[in-house]
Design an enzyme around this catalytic site. Structure first.
Site, PDB file in Angstrom:
ATOM      1  N   TRP A 199     -10.453  32.525 147.654  1.00  0.00           N
ATOM      2  CA  TRP A 199     -10.281  31.624 146.556  1.00  0.00           C
ATOM      3  C   TRP A 199     -11.189  30.311 146.573  1.00  0.00           C
ATOM      4  CZ3 TRP A 199      -6.762  27.358 145.611  1.00  0.00           C
ATOM      5  CH2 TRP A 199      -6.351  26.688 146.929  1.00  0.00           C
ATOM      6  N   ASP A 200     -11.203  29.871 147.656  1.00  0.00           N
ATOM      7  CA  ASP A 200     -11.928  28.587 147.902  1.00  0.00           C
ATOM      8  C   ASP A 200     -13.168  28.741 147.290  1.00  0.00           C
ATOM      9  OD1 ASP A 200     -13.079  30.086 150.041  1.00  0.00           O
ATOM     10  OD2 ASP A 200     -12.029  28.577 151.445  1.00  0.00           O
ATOM     11  N   LYS A 210       1.746  24.715 154.716  1.00  0.00           N
ATOM     12  CA  LYS A 210       0.287  24.598 155.265  1.00  0.00           C
ATOM     13  C   LYS A 210      -0.697  23.763 154.547  1.00  0.00           C
ATOM     14  CE  LYS A 210      -3.361  27.873 156.815  1.00  0.00           C
ATOM     15  NZ  LYS A 210      -3.930  29.166 156.656  1.00  0.00           N
ATOM     16  N   GLN A 211      -0.420  23.794 153.258  1.00  0.00           N
ATOM     17  CA  GLN A 211      -1.092  22.810 152.265  1.00  0.00           C
ATOM     18  C   GLN A 211      -0.347  22.769 151.092  1.00  0.00           C
ATOM     19  OE1 GLN A 211      -4.409  26.089 152.245  1.00  0.00           O
ATOM     20  NE2 GLN A 211      -4.765  25.332 150.072  1.00  0.00           N
ATOM     21  N   ASP A 265       7.400   1.485 121.591  1.00  0.00           N
ATOM     22  CA  ASP A 265       8.923   1.904 120.958  1.00  0.00           C
ATOM     23  C   ASP A 265       8.874   3.411 120.428  1.00  0.00           C
ATOM     24  OD1 ASP A 265      11.240   1.280 119.374  1.00  0.00           O
ATOM     25  OD2 ASP A 265       9.829   0.760 117.595  1.00  0.00           O
ATOM     26  N   LEU A 266       9.884   3.681 119.902  1.00  0.00           N
ATOM     27  CA  LEU A 266      10.131   5.177 119.443  1.00  0.00           C
ATOM     28  C   LEU A 266      10.104   5.304 118.076  1.00  0.00           C
ATOM     29  CD1 LEU A 266      10.743   8.189 120.239  1.00  0.00           C
ATOM     30  CD2 LEU A 266      13.258   7.367 120.596  1.00  0.00           C
ATOM     31  N   ASP A 267      11.191   4.741 117.316  1.00  0.00           N
ATOM     32  CA  ASP A 267      11.430   5.017 116.052  1.00  0.00           C
ATOM     33  C   ASP A 267      10.257   4.146 115.303  1.00  0.00           C
ATOM     34  OD1 ASP A 267      13.884   6.204 116.670  1.00  0.00           O
ATOM     35  OD2 ASP A 267      14.792   4.481 116.278  1.00  0.00           O
ATOM     36  N   THR A 318      12.691   8.446 113.046  1.00  0.00           N
ATOM     37  CA  THR A 318      14.155   8.772 112.647  1.00  0.00           C
ATOM     38  C   THR A 318      14.821   7.701 111.702  1.00  0.00           C
ATOM     39  OG1 THR A 318      14.674   7.163 114.888  1.00  0.00           O
ATOM     40  CG2 THR A 318      14.097   9.393 115.125  1.00  0.00           C
ATOM     41  N   LYS A 339      15.427  -2.793 110.926  1.00  0.00           N
ATOM     42  CA  LYS A 339      14.290  -2.069 111.574  1.00  0.00           C
ATOM     43  C   LYS A 339      13.912  -2.945 112.997  1.00  0.00           C
ATOM     44  CE  LYS A 339       9.662  -0.473 110.937  1.00  0.00           C
ATOM     45  NZ  LYS A 339       8.559  -0.189 109.829  1.00  0.00           N
ATOM     46  N   SER A 395      12.607   1.634 123.637  1.00  0.00           N
ATOM     47  CA  SER A 395      13.442   1.688 122.464  1.00  0.00           C
ATOM     48  C   SER A 395      14.668   1.045 122.330  1.00  0.00           C
ATOM     49  CB  SER A 395      13.622   3.182 122.167  1.00  0.00           C
ATOM     50  OG  SER A 395      14.408   3.369 120.828  1.00  0.00           O
ATOM     51  N   ALA A 396      15.093   0.391 121.422  1.00  0.00           N
ATOM     52  CA  ALA A 396      16.485  -0.031 121.141  1.00  0.00           C
ATOM     53  C   ALA A 396      17.424   1.015 120.939  1.00  0.00           C
ATOM     54  CB  ALA A 396      16.351  -1.092 119.827  1.00  0.00           C
ATOM     55  N   LYS A 453      15.906  -6.838 121.378  1.00  0.00           N
ATOM     56  CA  LYS A 453      14.761  -7.403 120.687  1.00  0.00           C
ATOM     57  C   LYS A 453      15.262  -8.221 119.411  1.00  0.00           C
ATOM     58  CE  LYS A 453      12.384  -3.147 121.049  1.00  0.00           C
ATOM     59  NZ  LYS A 453      11.856  -1.693 120.611  1.00  0.00           N
ATOM     60  N   GLU A 456       4.421  -1.550 118.647  1.00  0.00           N
ATOM     61  CA  GLU A 456       6.013  -1.460 117.835  1.00  0.00           C
ATOM     62  C   GLU A 456       5.358  -1.449 116.573  1.00  0.00           C
ATOM     63  OE1 GLU A 456       8.962  -1.872 117.699  1.00  0.00           O
ATOM     64  OE2 GLU A 456       9.733  -2.382 119.426  1.00  0.00           O
ATOM     65  N   ASP A 457       6.636  -0.965 115.568  1.00  0.00           N
ATOM     66  CA  ASP A 457       6.430  -0.963 114.170  1.00  0.00           C
ATOM     67  C   ASP A 457       7.197  -2.158 113.579  1.00  0.00           C
ATOM     68  OD1 ASP A 457       8.685   0.354 114.871  1.00  0.00           O
ATOM     69  OD2 ASP A 457       8.842   1.460 112.867  1.00  0.00           O
TER      70      ASP A 457
END
Length: 994
Positions: free
Chosen positions: A353-354, A590-591, A766-768, A774, A802, A871-872, A902, A926-927
């Site tokens: 394979w090598d 072995k590896q 941030d998430l939302d 969401t 927000k 995220s908050a 925040k 951030e938004d």
């Protein structure tokens, strides 16, 4: 042969004039089996060990077709077991020189070596050797020889021999013949599984066939027949052809030199006499051969040149390694590269394979035609792979053998042989890399039947497991780590299978849309392609919840560790000391299969998990395979672990120059030699080949002040020169090419392009409103709460929430309604709102992820940047899990664990700390205005998802996450850093032009 105790010697690893292109050994270091391997010459069609001409009485040449097939005997045999093995045999030496002086033969085996020095000149592709002999009666004789195996020529060995009498004169007879004497392996070698199947050569000289010229000598052993044609010239003495060679009769005078040129063309055949037309392509003039060799060597270094400022010895070692790889790279489409190349008899000359995973990537980027030859060999053996799959009980598909020469499985130990199904994925990986590097679409079309038939095997041995959420699981296989066998869900195997299935599906779709290529996809229907895609998408690649690492397989983490395990304890590999079942029952490698997958970029994972994987598997890996140091070095370099990366790099770079595994005498470790360059390019250079263009992330270890290397891409040659400021890209040949530097696209054309190394190390999201939306679900949950309790609330009021956490949002709602409630009621309302919100979350899926997030995260990972989430929302962990991106983050900050929400900076500071980074090394995305303020308060550059009017304080504004590129992120960081104020607005930043 005795060597004088006064002979000057150098250290075994010495590369004289380290800045030059020479390997020099003197005294005992220039003789023996290790030196014979180090000074081997080859050209992909023939190889010859670096033996001293006057001692070359044993077979020392290797021809690809010179192998015998022997039955494998079993006391108990079952269907599908390998029935025979191929064994490459050493062929008669084409460099043997015998001398007689005044009629008395010189016994060089009994003579004393007063001094000897051998030099391999990498710049000219020439081996030079000088030996001073002290003969019987105290006479001194010097023999110097130059030897060439033409890199771009036919299967031939050219020698120029200079014989000089230092203190005597007399008649000399030089017989230029072939070494066919043999000796059995030593007892130690006979017990070594890496060489124990070696055969004792037993060559017979055949009678000439009608029409054979006197310069031709024929040999035979088993089914192998050879023909050697020798051309000898000597300006100062007559030359005569004799049986088995030529004789030169001359006179030696004190200080005088007798020079003899010999060129031996070699050819082999199987089961029939050699057609002498196979010998016609060899040149016969030594000077012409030497001139062409200089040109061929120069062309090699035009594409493969490198330097390391601060470690000349390491750079010289890498040059030696590349030279040996290119020498042994097959130029015959009926053959691949053996584990020992054409430098020795180790591993019976088998192909593993090598060849595809270590050697071919280097060749694809330096000598693409040689990479194509290796793949052509696999295509030519597709029928044998189909037969192998059928023998193992598969209804459809092809399975390539674990070890082979002729195309059939040669491993008698199926748990660590035929069970290594990953060989199919390795070949597909190599094909994809070659096509990407060359744009050779015609070859992709030719290879399609092989690609499809090998992909079908995964569907034969895998299944969708309903107990694991429908994940695709692969059962009863062995990964590259041969100390674990017949396991379920080997991580490397699953990862390479996923890559294979996806590439096969992409190729099927590509063929259907390609004019003239549709026939290659004729036997693949839409349902099969869809199944491949579904299996790839659902491949089981889990993360252990307790350790945070990828398990090597389903059982590995639960096994006990091997008592007394110590890597490099000096007692040789564990496979020579323990029964395989002892190893199979323990947590010992072995590896490292997981680290190997990381080094090959088979699966995306955050840097933090790469670090955990590296640290965990470093503790349980013995590195008994020479390949292990390569993958660990690449992974360590990318992680910035300089000490480990350099130690592992030296291990593979000097594996043969310093005989670190004690078996260089069996031949050079070709994959490890190739891997040393991969460490430089993929480890320190950060080269990744999993995209449309080559991507680099150059780093400079403190031990070096700079380095450079070259590679080819789509017919162009580019050089990278890295220093402490960044990297300069130069186009040396071909058309301009587009590359990526730390994810930044640029066009390398006629003028060099210098790119500064980014200081940025992490990006915190941030998430939302940034990664998903969401907001509507939060609004509906708050609206339901307000309606139930009679508070005034609407969409306009919702805008004020927000970027504000749950408790802060409720306080704003209550304040607007002028409501005063008890603490326990306040907590109950928070729980009520959260329950309503989580009900709405139940239907979330990856489809809810904003467009462009997956691509942006991939670019960030390719640039070596960590990814955090701040995220908050206390539901953030569940949301990203539902979105399918939980594993993309190096750290997810817990909103409930920070004292201040925040716009305080607490959550961004916590996220940076969790990623192990300084806030100044991070950028926030951030938004919400509160989030932008929090990012700035943390001392970070702020990128706003929204308009300048909505987020006037952001350092950079983009309309949506899908409009944000890595180039913009890096440019924003550099612009702010350049002004000395990370919160100073920079205005719009465009992608770097390319």
């Amino acid at each position: 042969m005795a060597i004088s105790e006064q002979t000057p010697e150098v250290m075994p690893s010495a590369l004289r004039d380290a800045g030059t292109m020479q390997l020099v050994r003197r005294g005992s270091d220039a003789t023996g089996a290790q030196a014979a391997a180090l000074f081997a010459l080859a050209n992909g069609l023939v190889g010859v060990e670096g033996v001293i001409d006057e001692l070359a009485s044993a077979p020392a040449a290797y021809l690809p077709d010179a192998y015998v097939r022997r039955p494998i005997e079993y006391h108990e045999s079952f269907p599908g077991y390998a029935t025979a093995t191929d064994t490459r045999i050493a062929c008669p030496s084409p460099v043997l020189l015998r001398l007689s002086i005044d009629g008395a033969p010189v016994d060089f085996a009994a003579a004393e070596v007063a001094d000897t020095e051998t030099t391999l000149d990498l710049a000219t592709g020439t081996l030079r050797r000088m030996t001073r002999w002290r003969l019987a009666g105290g006479r001194s004789l010097e023999i110097a020889a130059e030897r060439i195996v033409p890199l771009a020529g036919a299967a031939c060995v050219a020698s120029r021999i200079h014989i000089r009498a230092l203190d005597f004169g007399g008649a000399v007879t030089a017989t230029l013949t072939y070494g066919a004497d043999s000796a059995a392996p030593t007892g130690a070698e006979a017990d070594d599984p890496r060489i124990s199947a070696r055969l004792r050569p037993a060559w017979t000289i055949l009678s000439p066939l009608p029409g054979d010229p006197s310069s031709v000598t024929r040999f035979a052993q088993d089914a192998v027949e050879l023909a050697y044609a020798q051309h000898v010239t000597c300006p100062a003495a007559p030359v005569a052809a004799v049986v088995g060679g030529h004789v030169v009769h001359g006179e030696l005078v004190v200080g005088g030199v007798l020079t003899i040129d010999r060129v031996v063309a070699l050819a082999s055949s199987r089961g029939r006499p050699v057609d002498l037309a196979a010998l016609d392509g060899a040149a016969t003039g030594f000077d012409a051969i030497a001139e062409r060799q200089r040109a061929a060597a120069g062309q090699l270094w035009d594409h493969a040149g490198l330097a390391i400022t601060g470690d000349d010895a390491l750079a010289a070692a890498l040059r030696f390694n590349l030279f040996q790889l290119h020498q042994s790279a097959s130029r015959d489409p009926h053959h691949s590269i053996g584990a020992k190349g054409l430098t020795g008899e180790g591993y019976e000359g088998h192909y593993f394979w090598d060849a595809e995973t270590f050697m071919l990537p280097v060749l694809a980027l330096q000598a693409p035609a040689k990479a194509r030859t290796l793949l052509a060999y696999r295509i030519a053996k597709l029928d044998r792979a189909r037969a192998h799959a059928k023998a193992l009980g598969h209804a459809r598909g092809a399975l390539y053998p674990w070890r082979t020469i002729g195309g059939d499985e040669c491993s008698s130990h199926y748990p660590t042989g035929s069970a290594q199904y990953h060989i199919n994925g390795d070949i597909a990986y190599a094909l994809a890399l070659y096509v990407a590097a060359t744009g050779d679409d015609d070859f992709r079309s030719q290879a399609a039947p092989m690609l499809f038939d090998t992909a079908r095997i995964w569907m034969e041995i895998g299944a969708f497991d309903p107990r694991r959420g429908g994940a695709f699981c692969i059962h009863g296989v062995t990964g590259p780590d041969e100390y674990s066998a017949l396991v379920d869900n080997d991580f490397y195997t699953n990862a390479i299978a996923r890559r294979h299935l996806a590439y096969a599906a992409d190729t099927a779709d590509w063929l259907r849309g390609s004019v003239g290529a549709r026939s290659a996809a004729a036997d693949v229907d839409d349902a099969e392609v869809a199944a491949w895609r579904r299996a790839a998408a659902a491949m089981w690649l889990p993360v252990d919840a307790e350790l945070g690492v990828n398990p090597q397989d389903d059982a590995f983490l639960g096994r006990p560790k091997l008592p007394g395990l110590a890597s490099g304890d000096g007692h040789g590999p564990l496979l020579m000391r323990y029964h395989p079942m002892i190893l199979f029952r323990h947590q010992v490698a072995k590896q490292g299969n997981v680290v190997q997958a990381m080094a090959m970029d088979l699966t995306a994972m955050p840097l933090s998990r790469q670090r955990r994987n590296f640290d965990y598997y470093a503790q349980v890996t013995t590195h008994d395979s020479t390949l292990s140091s390569v993958s660990f070095a690449i992974a360590a370099a990318r992680l910035g672990d300089e000490a480990a990366a350099l130690a592992f790099l030296r291990e593979c770079a000097f594996v043969d120059l310093e005989d670190r595994h004690g078996n260089t005498s069996h031949g050079l470790h070709m994959a490890a030699l190739a891997g040393s360059w991969l460490v430089l390019a993929q480890g320190w250079g950060g080269l990744r080949l999993d995209g449309a263009a080559p991507s680099f992330r150059p780093q400079l270890p403190a031990a070096w002040t700079g380095y450079r290397f070259r590679l080819q891409w789509r017919g162009s040659t580019v050089e990278l020169a890295v220093d402490n400021m960044g990297c300069t890209y130069r186009l040396l040949a071909g058309a301009p090419i587009i590359i990526l530097d730390h994810g930044r696209p640029l066009c390398v054309g006629s003028d060099p392009v210098t790119m500064a190394r980014p200081a940025l190390k992490g990006v915190i999201f941030d998430l939302d409103g940034v990664l998903t939306d969401t907001a509507e679900d939060h609004y509906q949950a708050w609206q339901a709460l307000a309606d139930r309790h009679g508070f005034a609330f609407d969409r306009e009021a919702n805008h004020a929430l927000k970027g504000v956490d749950r408790a802060g949002s409720l306080r704003l709602i209550l304040g607007q309604a002028a409501a005063d409630i008890a603490p326990d009621v306040f907590d109950a309302m928070l729980a009520e709102k959260n329950a309503a919100y989580r009900v709405r979350l139940a239907d979330y899926s990856p489809a809810n992820l904003f467009a462009g997030v997956t691509e942006l995260f991939g670019a960030l990972r390719a640039a070596g940047l960590k990814i955090g989430l701040a995220s908050a929302s206390r539901n953030a962990g569940d949301v990203v899990r539902l979105l399918g991106i939980a594993d993309a983050f190096d750290f997810i900050a817990d909103a409930g664990a920070v004292p201040n929400a925040k716009p305080a900076p607490d959550i961004f500071l916590a996220c940076a700390a969790g990623m192990g980074l300084s806030p100044q090394d991070c950028i926030g995305v951030e938004d919400a205005r509160a989030g932008i303020s929090a990012i700035h308060a943390a001392g970070m550059v702020a990128i706003g998802i929204g308009s300048e009017e909505a987020l006037p304080d952001a350092d950079l504004n983009v309309p949506a996450i899908g409009d944000l590129s890595l180039g913009q992120i890096l440019s924003a960081e550099q612009a702010a850093a350049g002004q000395g104020n990370r919160s100073t607005r920079t205005g719009k930043v465009e992608d770097m032009p390319c």
